[in-house]
Scaffold this motif. Structure first.
Motif, PDB file in Angstrom:
ATOM      1  N   ALA A   1       0.739  -1.138  -0.079  1.00  0.00           N
ATOM      2  CA  ALA A   1       0.117   0.019   0.010  1.00  0.00           C
ATOM      3  C   ALA A   1       0.653   1.405   0.070  1.00  0.00           C
ATOM      4  CB  ALA A   1      -1.139   0.057   1.332  1.00  0.00           C
TER       5      ALA A   1
ATOM      6  N   ILE B   1      -6.797   4.319  -4.358  1.00  0.00           N
ATOM      7  CA  ILE B   1      -7.587   3.926  -3.542  1.00  0.00           C
ATOM      8  C   ILE B   1      -7.040   2.718  -2.534  1.00  0.00           C
ATOM      9  CG2 ILE B   1      -8.373   1.926  -4.844  1.00  0.00           C
ATOM     10  CD1 ILE B   1     -10.716   3.895  -2.810  1.00  0.00           C
ATOM     11  N   VAL B   2      -5.825   2.430  -2.856  1.00  0.00           N
ATOM     12  CA  VAL B   2      -5.231   1.166  -2.234  1.00  0.00           C
ATOM     13  C   VAL B   2      -4.732   1.547  -0.819  1.00  0.00           C
ATOM     14  CG1 VAL B   2      -2.860  -0.125  -2.260  1.00  0.00           C
ATOM     15  CG2 VAL B   2      -4.311  -0.002  -4.432  1.00  0.00           C
TER      16      VAL B   2
ATOM     17  N   PRO C   1      -5.995   3.970   1.411  1.00  0.00           N
ATOM     18  CA  PRO C   1      -7.255   4.023   2.327  1.00  0.00           C
ATOM     19  C   PRO C   1      -7.835   2.622   2.694  1.00  0.00           C
ATOM     20  CG  PRO C   1      -7.908   5.002   0.545  1.00  0.00           C
ATOM     21  CD  PRO C   1      -6.338   5.011   0.399  1.00  0.00           C
ATOM     22  N   VAL C   2      -7.970   1.701   1.542  1.00  0.00           N
ATOM     23  CA  VAL C   2      -8.547   0.534   1.688  1.00  0.00           C
ATOM     24  C   VAL C   2      -7.548  -0.328   2.656  1.00  0.00           C
ATOM     25  CG1 VAL C   2      -9.082  -1.941   0.568  1.00  0.00           C
ATOM     26  CG2 VAL C   2      -9.792   0.230  -0.341  1.00  0.00           C
ATOM     27  N   TYR C   3      -6.409  -0.441   2.284  1.00  0.00           N
ATOM     28  CA  TYR C   3      -5.346  -1.223   3.235  1.00  0.00           C
ATOM     29  C   TYR C   3      -5.412  -0.750   4.547  1.00  0.00           C
ATOM     30  CZ  TYR C   3      -1.108  -3.452   4.838  1.00  0.00           C
ATOM     31  OH  TYR C   3      -0.253  -4.232   5.573  1.00  0.00           O
ATOM     32  N   PHE C   4      -5.271   0.445   4.824  1.00  0.00           N
ATOM     33  CA  PHE C   4      -5.172   0.782   6.358  1.00  0.00           C
ATOM     34  C   PHE C   4      -6.412   0.798   6.884  1.00  0.00           C
ATOM     35  CE2 PHE C   4      -1.306   2.871   4.469  1.00  0.00           C
ATOM     36  CZ  PHE C   4      -0.240   2.264   5.333  1.00  0.00           C
ATOM     37  N   PHE C   5      -7.419   0.919   6.142  1.00  0.00           N
ATOM     38  CA  PHE C   5      -8.828   0.816   6.933  1.00  0.00           C
ATOM     39  C   PHE C   5      -9.096  -0.694   7.394  1.00  0.00           C
ATOM     40  CE2 PHE C   5     -13.656   0.860   6.812  1.00  0.00           C
ATOM     41  CZ  PHE C   5     -13.856   1.403   8.008  1.00  0.00           C
ATOM     42  N   CYS C   6      -8.600  -1.610   6.526  1.00  0.00           N
ATOM     43  CA  CYS C   6      -8.607  -3.119   6.892  1.00  0.00           C
ATOM     44  C   CYS C   6      -7.709  -3.307   8.140  1.00  0.00           C
ATOM     45  CB  CYS C   6      -8.200  -3.968   5.723  1.00  0.00           C
ATOM     46  SG  CYS C   6      -9.581  -3.993   4.190  1.00  0.00           S
ATOM     47  N   MET C   7      -6.597  -2.837   8.044  1.00  0.00           N
ATOM     48  CA  MET C   7      -5.728  -2.995   9.044  1.00  0.00           C
ATOM     49  C   MET C   7      -6.145  -2.346  10.652  1.00  0.00           C
ATOM     50  SD  MET C   7      -1.607  -2.284   8.383  1.00  0.00           S
ATOM     51  CE  MET C   7      -0.316  -3.206   9.533  1.00  0.00           C
TER      52      MET C   7
ATOM     53  N   ILE D   1      -8.750   8.407   7.405  1.00  0.00           N
ATOM     54  CA  ILE D   1      -9.030   7.588   6.054  1.00  0.00           C
ATOM     55  C   ILE D   1     -10.520   7.658   5.649  1.00  0.00           C
ATOM     56  CG2 ILE D   1      -9.229   5.250   5.378  1.00  0.00           C
ATOM     57  CD1 ILE D   1      -6.963   4.598   7.779  1.00  0.00           C
TER      58      ILE D   1
ATOM     59  N   SER E   1      -8.912  -3.716  -4.587  1.00  0.00           N
ATOM     60  CA  SER E   1      -9.215  -2.434  -4.451  1.00  0.00           C
ATOM     61  C   SER E   1      -8.863  -1.579  -5.602  1.00  0.00           C
ATOM     62  CB  SER E   1      -8.861  -1.610  -3.377  1.00  0.00           C
ATOM     63  OG  SER E   1      -7.588  -1.530  -3.285  1.00  0.00           O
TER      64      SER E   1
END
Lengths: 233, 110
Positions: A23, A172-173, A175-181, B55, B99
């Motif tokens: 990410a 988008i990579v 925010p998606v990665y860190f939101f999942c984390m 985020i 994503s």
């Protein structure tokens, strides 16, 4: 000086398959391309990541620079968007404290503080001897910082080959990665409430104050979550 | 050195100082904080919630290229990827790769 064993362990912590390096790399690749597109030369683009190493702050800098904002305005805008680094530092450095270690290590290595390195450290600190956690942290920081710098270089060099759609896809990579984390780190009531309320209140406060929304939303959500955790205990 | 170049150098310097300020003040403040204290727990909550706020702000009110995709598409991508994250037993690789592919595809065909 630095215990090489712990430093290396930190350095190698980004090579796992689900490492934040992916990410982080995608985001800084996009930053490298963006900086080139707005007129930064190679050295300036690399220096931006080398000395700032904070993605939202660099984005704000680029946008402010484009609209011709004054240096004072850029300073305030970047400080506001990067203010999250203050509570992140306060909630991590007490875990690294050791009387055996010199203070300079803490003040130099705080430059490595970013979402990626912070989440790795918060996940793994218990596995490291208290006296050498700072060395482990310096290893993590060096690795994530290097990924960011190399990705900025790559992004700058291949910017002409990146289409608009690819740039949007890369954006988008992160925010998606860190939101999942963050979702994965919800291990108790306090942290779970922090993440859920922060997610809701960030955009809500944006409608009231776009500049201060992260700080207002984060602090309000954090205080409520803290009391929720205390009541539950 | 041209005015444009020296302006960029100044902008980078100002950005770096503003960023280091938050980091170093955090270290200074943390010198007096014990990891078992309530104030540490409070800052822990604030750190997590501030990250979550950042985020979600980036997704809902994005700056830069992400703003080119509609709000609905961005939210669909995030929800689908979060679903994949839990279905894949909290594996981070699948939602991360998905994503970018999903967003690029949706922008092209929706």
């Amino acid at each position: 000086m630095i215990r090489s064993g712990f430093y290396l362990k930190g350095l190698l912590s980004v090579r796992s398959a689900d490492s934040p390096a992916i990410a982080l790399g995608c985001s800084f690749l996009a930053i490298g391309a963006l900086l080139k597109n707005i007129g930064f030369n190679f050295q300036q683009s690399v220096s931006s990541t080398l000395f700032t190493y904070a993605l939202p702050g660099q984005l704000v800098m680029a946008e402010s620079f484009l609209v011709g904002a004054s240096l004072v305005n850029i300073f305030i805008a970047v400080w506001l968007v990067n203010a999250r680094l203050f509570p992140m530092a306060v909630s991590m450095f007490p875990l690294l404290k050791s009387k055996k270690q010199p203070k300079w290590k803490y003040y130099i290595s705080c430059h490595f503080l970013a979402v990626s390195s912070w989440l790795i450290m918060k996940k793994d600190y218990r596995t490291i001897d208290e006296s050498y956690r700072i060395d482990f942290w310096m290893g993590i920081g060096t690795a994530t910082w290097s990924v960011a710098i190399l990705s900025t270089i790559l992004g700058y060099l291949i910017s002409d080959y990146l289409s608009k759609d690819m740039m949007i896809g890369l954006a988008i990579v992160n925010p998606v990665y860190f939101f999942c984390m963050l979702l994965g780190s919800m291990k108790n009531i306090a942290i779970g409430t922090s993440v859920i309320l922060g997610t809701i209140l960030g955009p809500v406060f944006y409608l009231i104050s776009p500049e201060w929304c992260i700080l207002y939303g984060g602090v309000t959500a954090g205080i409520i979550a803290f009391f929720a955790g205390e009541i539950n205990d | 050195m041209t005015d444009f170049s020296s302006n960029i150098i100044l902008v980078i310097a100002v950005t770096s100082i503003a960023t280091y300020l938050s980091r170093s003040l955090g270290v200074l403040f943390s010198e007096r904080i014990d990891e078992n204290s309530k104030i540490f727990r409070l800052f822990d909550c604030i750190a997590y919630s501030t990250l979550a706020a950042l985020i979600s702000k980036v997704v809902v009110f994005p700056a830069g290229d992400l703003g080119e995709a509609s709000n609905l598409i961005r939210l669909i991508v995030v929800f689908v990827c979060v679903g994949v994250f839990f279905i894949a037993k909290r594996n981070l690789v699948y939602p991360t790769v998905l994503s970018a592919i999903l967003l690029t595809t949706l922008i092209k065909f929706v």
